[in-house]
Design a protein around this motif. Structure first.
Motif, mmCIF file in Angstrom:
data_model
loop_
_atom_site.group_PDB
_atom_site.id
_atom_site.type_symbol
_atom_site.label_atom_id
_atom_site.label_comp_id
_atom_site.label_asym_id
_atom_site.label_seq_id
_atom_site.Cartn_x
_atom_site.Cartn_y
_atom_site.Cartn_z
ATOM 1 N N THR A 95 0.862 -1.170 0.000
ATOM 2 C CA THR A 95 0.000 0.000 0.000
ATOM 3 C C THR A 95 0.902 1.224 0.000
ATOM 4 N N GLU A 114 -5.403 -3.802 2.676
ATOM 5 C CA GLU A 114 -6.274 -2.728 2.215
ATOM 6 C C GLU A 114 -6.554 -1.774 3.365
ATOM 7 N N CYS A 144 -13.922 -3.925 4.356
ATOM 8 C CA CYS A 144 -12.478 -4.033 4.187
ATOM 9 C C CYS A 144 -12.012 -5.473 4.422
ATOM 10 N N SER A 148 -10.234 -7.684 1.441
ATOM 11 C CA SER A 148 -8.886 -8.203 1.660
ATOM 12 C C SER A 148 -8.871 -9.721 1.637
ATOM 13 N N HIS A 203 -5.486 -0.583 8.499
ATOM 14 C CA HIS A 203 -5.253 -1.420 7.329
ATOM 15 C C HIS A 203 -5.568 -2.871 7.706
#
Length: 209
Positions: A95, A114, A144, A148, A203
């Protein structure tokens, strides 16, 4: 790059997560010119160049921990990365802020990371089934985790042309869950996976085994 997290997952898979903070010149120096490939030369965006360099540097570091002589990576026709001259399985994700790699000597592995972002709400119907949409309830954290997890399972399988919405299913989960269960269907083949979830600074990191 500061090491943020190191973990052995299910006794066979090693995960390393680094914070990406160095400039391109420093990353190039650390990696060494011998590992610069035509793939990198085709990348023009400065941030993407940094991510490419950082991911190869981390793979090199991890391989050497296993006593593997790192001589570079190659990609198959689906874009899946493999070590040159070694049969261990690897997966890479990066990322803007992080780069993570996983190495499993014995079986395929897929990882994805992500950041929680509102775009996941706008695009949910493209990657979630109707049941998954109902379970997610438009909550960014769950979305999320779904994205992911599906991306990690997709990368474990390693073939193009798989529909996230129609071919990859994640069973309902608690938001606090650290292991999700997923399946990928491709024609007559069914792939079952346990997907480990970790969180770092908003994340979601998913590791599919």
């Amino acid at each position: 790059m500061p090491l943020v997290h190191s973990e052995m997952i299910e006794e066979t898979c090693t995960l390393l997560l680094w914070k990406l903070s160095e400039p391109e010149t420093e990353l190039r120096e650390w990696l060494g010119s011998a590992y610069i490939s035509e793939e990198l030369n085709a990348i023009s965006h400065p941030q993407k160049v940094r991510e490419w360099l950082a991911s190869r540097l981390l793979i090199k570091t991890l391989a050497e921990q296993f006593g593997i002589a790192y001589v570079g990576l190659h990609k198959d026709e689906h874009g899946k990365a493999f070590l040159i001259d070694n049969d261990s399985h690897i997966s890479i994700t990066h990322t803007f802020e992080f780069v993570a790699v996983a190495l499993n000597p014995f079986a395929a592995v897929g990882i994805d990371m992500e950041k929680c972002d509102e775009k996941l709400q706008r695009t949910a119907t493209k990657y979630l089934s109707s049941g998954e949409i109902a379970h997610a309830e438009n909550e960014i954290t769950r979305l999320c985790m779904y994205w992911s997890a599906k991306e990690a399972l997709y990368k474990l399988y390693g073939k193009k042309g798989i529909s996230f919405r129609d071919s990859i299913r994640i069973l309902p989960f608690l938001q606090s869950a650290e292991i999700l269960e997923g399946t990928l269907t491709d024609n007559t083949r069914l792939v079952n996976s346990k997907i480990h979830v970790r969180w770092f600074d908003q994340h979601c990191l998913a590791i599919s085994l």
